[in-house]
Each structure stands twice: as structure tokens, then as C-alpha cells.
Design a protein around this motif. Sequence first.
Motif, short mmCIF file in Angstrom:
data_model
loop_
_atom_site.label_atom_id
_atom_site.label_comp_id
_atom_site.label_asym_id
_atom_site.label_seq_id
_atom_site.Cartn_x
_atom_site.Cartn_y
_atom_site.Cartn_z
N THR A 156 23.59 51.97 26.68
CA THR A 156 23.93 52.48 25.36
C THR A 156 24.55 51.36 24.54
O THR A 156 24.97 50.33 25.07
CB THR A 156 24.93 53.63 25.47
OG1 THR A 156 26.17 53.14 26.00
CG2 THR A 156 24.39 54.75 26.36
N PHE A 157 24.63 51.58 23.23
CA PHE A 157 25.23 50.55 22.38
C PHE A 157 26.68 50.28 22.78
O PHE A 157 27.11 49.13 22.87
CB PHE A 157 25.17 50.99 20.91
CG PHE A 157 25.75 49.97 19.96
CD1 PHE A 157 25.03 48.85 19.61
CD2 PHE A 157 27.03 50.13 19.44
CE1 PHE A 157 25.56 47.91 18.74
CE2 PHE A 157 27.57 49.20 18.58
CZ PHE A 157 26.83 48.07 18.22
N SER A 158 27.43 51.33 23.07
CA SER A 158 28.83 51.15 23.46
C SER A 158 28.93 50.45 24.80
O SER A 158 29.84 49.64 25.02
CB SER A 158 29.55 52.51 23.51
OG SER A 158 28.92 53.37 24.44
N GLY A 159 27.99 50.74 25.73
CA GLY A 159 28.01 50.08 27.03
C GLY A 159 27.72 48.60 26.92
O GLY A 159 28.38 47.76 27.56
N LEU A 160 26.73 48.23 26.12
CA LEU A 160 26.41 46.82 25.92
C LEU A 160 27.53 46.11 25.17
O LEU A 160 27.86 44.95 25.46
CB LEU A 160 25.10 46.69 25.15
CG LEU A 160 23.85 47.20 25.87
CD1 LEU A 160 22.64 47.13 24.95
CD2 LEU A 160 23.59 46.41 27.14
N LYS A 161 28.15 46.80 24.23
CA LYS A 161 29.26 46.21 23.47
C LYS A 161 30.45 45.96 24.39
O LYS A 161 31.12 44.92 24.29
CB LYS A 161 29.67 47.15 22.33
CG LYS A 161 30.90 46.67 21.54
CD LYS A 161 31.12 47.59 20.35
CE LYS A 161 32.45 47.31 19.67
NZ LYS A 161 33.60 47.78 20.47
N LEU A 162 30.71 46.87 25.33
CA LEU A 162 31.81 46.67 26.27
C LEU A 162 31.56 45.47 27.16
O LEU A 162 32.47 44.66 27.42
CB LEU A 162 32.00 47.93 27.12
CG LEU A 162 33.11 47.87 28.17
CD1 LEU A 162 34.46 47.62 27.52
CD2 LEU A 162 33.13 49.16 28.99
N ALA A 163 30.32 45.31 27.62
CA ALA A 163 29.98 44.14 28.44
C ALA A 163 30.19 42.85 27.64
O ALA A 163 30.70 41.85 28.16
CB ALA A 163 28.54 44.24 28.93
N LEU A 164 29.77 42.87 26.37
CA LEU A 164 29.97 41.70 25.52
C LEU A 164 31.46 41.39 25.36
O LEU A 164 31.87 40.23 25.45
CB LEU A 164 29.32 41.94 24.16
CG LEU A 164 29.57 40.87 23.08
CD1 LEU A 164 28.99 39.54 23.51
CD2 LEU A 164 28.98 41.32 21.75
#
Length: 494
Positions: free
Chosen positions: A100-108
Amino acid sequence: MLLTSLPDTLLTPAKLPHLSYAAPRNRFDESWDAPLSTLLGLGRAAGADFVEFFLERVNYINCLAEDDTITSISPSLTTGAGVRVFRGKADCYVSTNDLTFSGLKLALEKALSIMGLELPSGNAFIPEVVLEPLRDYGTRKGKEAWLEQCSSIREMGEILLAASDRLGKKASHVQSRRASYFRDWQEVLVAASDGTFARDIRLTQSTGFSLLCADGDHRASIGQRIGSTSQPDFLRTWDMDSTAEEVAESAGKMLYADYVESGTYPVVMANHFGGVIFHEACGHLLETTQIERKTTPFIDKKGEKIAHEALTAWDEGRSPNAFGTIDMDDEGMPAQRTLLIENGILKNFLSDRAGFMRTGHPRTGSGRRQNYTYAAASRMRNTYIAPGPYSLDDLFASIDKGIYCKKMGGGSVGATGQFNFAVDEAYLIENGKITKPLKGATLIGEAVEIMQRISMCSQDLGLAAGFCGSISGGIYVTVGQPHLKVDAITVGGR
């Protein structure tokens, strides 16, 4: 020029939690442009010099037949992504199962924090990175239907049982026999802050035999595996009869073979999997990861003679259906051919993005990884010694007493090229002729020495499937060479 208004594509951090994208989770396509370009812009605005996302879906299965029974069927479905952040020449890598966008953003965010960076303040603006039009090798090359065209689970089992039965009928004194197969389907998407935006579908398959024969105190163990990419009907078209016959014949000859006497001999090494020694003892030393670690003796030898003038070697990702063939690497760079050594002169190293940043050697489309949990690193693809002008008879005729290494086994390699490799099938050479079979041979040496002793290469280049483990995990590769002569090598035995 004073800007009085900002383009609509610019975002503020305050808007990020409210963004919603409709990118599909079961396919990587153009709709991923918007979320990934936003995330890449966020990373650059945070102070990263370079940001890359690698998205992956995998559908994997393996099947094993032991004697006359299917003993294992193991399917695996995985989805995930990794983000790599560079700051100067330093980098870090974070992976996640949450696409998800939030999941990828958290990884970033985690990757940025490791590099001492943080998201911009609430008043900052985040420009979206402009990605190139999607380079989609999956649709461009007709790969979308590959998975459904592969053998079903039932068909896998039927073929492997038939293959195991053939092997049992062709061999004698059989203690155990195995036939195995795996299929690895992978969809990948790469997006990076330099504008890279590329998608590919890969299909890798392999099958083979393992045979153990025994008669009293005599033992022989022989295995053989073939592999291919981009061929959905690979298992159906496997010539199991010829493979079974070859394995059974080798085991029969080695069962009662004499043990080799240790010493230093001239050696003829077979084509196909004989190339594993060059791959392990020299190929890895030409990867920029070795230059970064200062563990290669060739670190400053580009343009200099490092091998016998008879030796020319390539690494490439373009041979049709070869095990290491890729249309693009795991950093989105199209496949290419790389001349490693020409007439003994070192011409190029294998380099990925990090290798280019840290060593200056240009990228060669060699950034590869096992899966999304690994950062890409400079790795081999199809690596082989080029054919030469000699016939196979010429090689044997040049040797009064030596060893013919027909089938290589496993081995180990030190950090700077010291190696030892078992020989599964060997023969004595006497007065230019192959005579009796030998077993228990181990080849021992160092790359810097052996490279200078490869004095003759025949015309019969052959490639073989292999598996390579290194800093970015296990990957599929091709090893290869023609038959070649090594003027002198240490052979361990009894």
C-alpha cells in the motif's frame, strides 16, 4: 524568476496521509507511476541523493520424485518491495510485504532515518519525480500468458515419475534415484529517482536427476541438471531419455573406477559445466563488489594481461533461453554483452549502480538480487570462456599423461580466488588418448595462476545452468566454456 504559484504536481507533507491511489496489487503497470513518483520525490526532498523502489511478485513451485513416489510438492506465493536510499556513496536498504502507499512510505521513512534523514517539514513542497514511460518487457515480448502455459501440478508429477522410472531402467546397482523440477515465475517493477520505470516478467525452470549406485564397497554418485528461461513448455519437451542415459552411463563408469593419484598434471576440462571454475575462481573477482571490498587481485589491472593470450571471456544476459538471461537487470537497465577478457587482457568489470558510484566502472546491466529482501549487487549472468581454434583431438594429443575432467562437482572458493573443486567423472590421458576412468579427483589452485595456464581452447562452446550465491542472495546463472587445456594444475587424490 520569482514564482507566484506552484505547479499542481507539488505536494506538501501534510497532504501525504490523505493521498489515495488505485494501483492494482495483483499487477504492476502504468498506474504505479503516481504513487511511486510521489514517494521518490519525498525521498529526494528529504535529502537523499538517489532513491529506488523494487516491487516483486513470485509464483514458485518445486516437485521431487524419489524412486517411484512423489515425495514433495512445495508451492510458494510472495509479494513485496524494497527501497534503497543513497546519500553520497553510502546506502541502506529496507524491504516490506506491504505494498500500500502507506506501507511503502513507512519503508522509505525507515531507510531515510537510517541514513540520518527525515521527512521535510510541514511547509516544504515535494516535487514528484517524472518517470519515463513504462518500459514493459512483459507485454512487449508476449510474456503475460507464460504462467498459465506451464505444466500443471499433475503433469509435473507424471513427468517426474516417468523420468525416475527411465533412470532406474538404464542404471544398474541403483541405491536411490531422484528426479526434480522447479518453476519460478517472477514479475518485477523498478522505479528510481533518475526516471527509471521498467517492468519485466521472468520464467525460470530447471529439472534433473540424482543417482546413487553401490556394489559392495564401490560407490558412485552422479547428478545432472538442465535449466532454461522463457520457455513455458520446457518440462514437456525435456529429453529425459538422453539425460537418464548419460547419468546412468557416468555412474556405471565411476562405480568401479580407480582412485586418482595426487600430483600436478596437465588437464583437459570439459565444456558446459566445466565453466564453473572460471565462474567461481575468476568471475566473482571481476564484480565491482570485490573492488569495493579490495578483495580482488585484479583491482587495478584493467587494460593489463591477467590470463593466457588464448583466453577470451564474456558475460552477457542475451543468449536465447539461457539460465542467466534477462531482458533487464534488477535496477531496470536493459541486458547487454560485456567483454571481460580479450586475448588475456582485462577489458571490463561487472558493475551495478552502487559499483559505478563507488568505483567509477560503468554499469553493465549486472545489478541482480534473489528477491525483494535483498539490495541489488553486481552479479554474473551468462558467463563463459569463448571458443578457440583447436579441435578436441588437438587438446588430447598435446598431453602425454594427464587428467580429463569430464564432469565437475561441488567446491569452495576463497575471497581472493583460491579454489578446490571435486571432479565427479574423470579419466586418465595417456599418450594423447583417454584410457581408464578415475574417481576422487579434486582440482586445487588460485585464479591468478590458473588463468595464465589455460593455453588451448577448442571450438565446442557449451553452456550449463547454475546457481550462484553471493551478497545479494542466490540467483540463476549460466556457466560455460569449450573444452580447454590447463597446462598444469594440482590434483588432489589418494
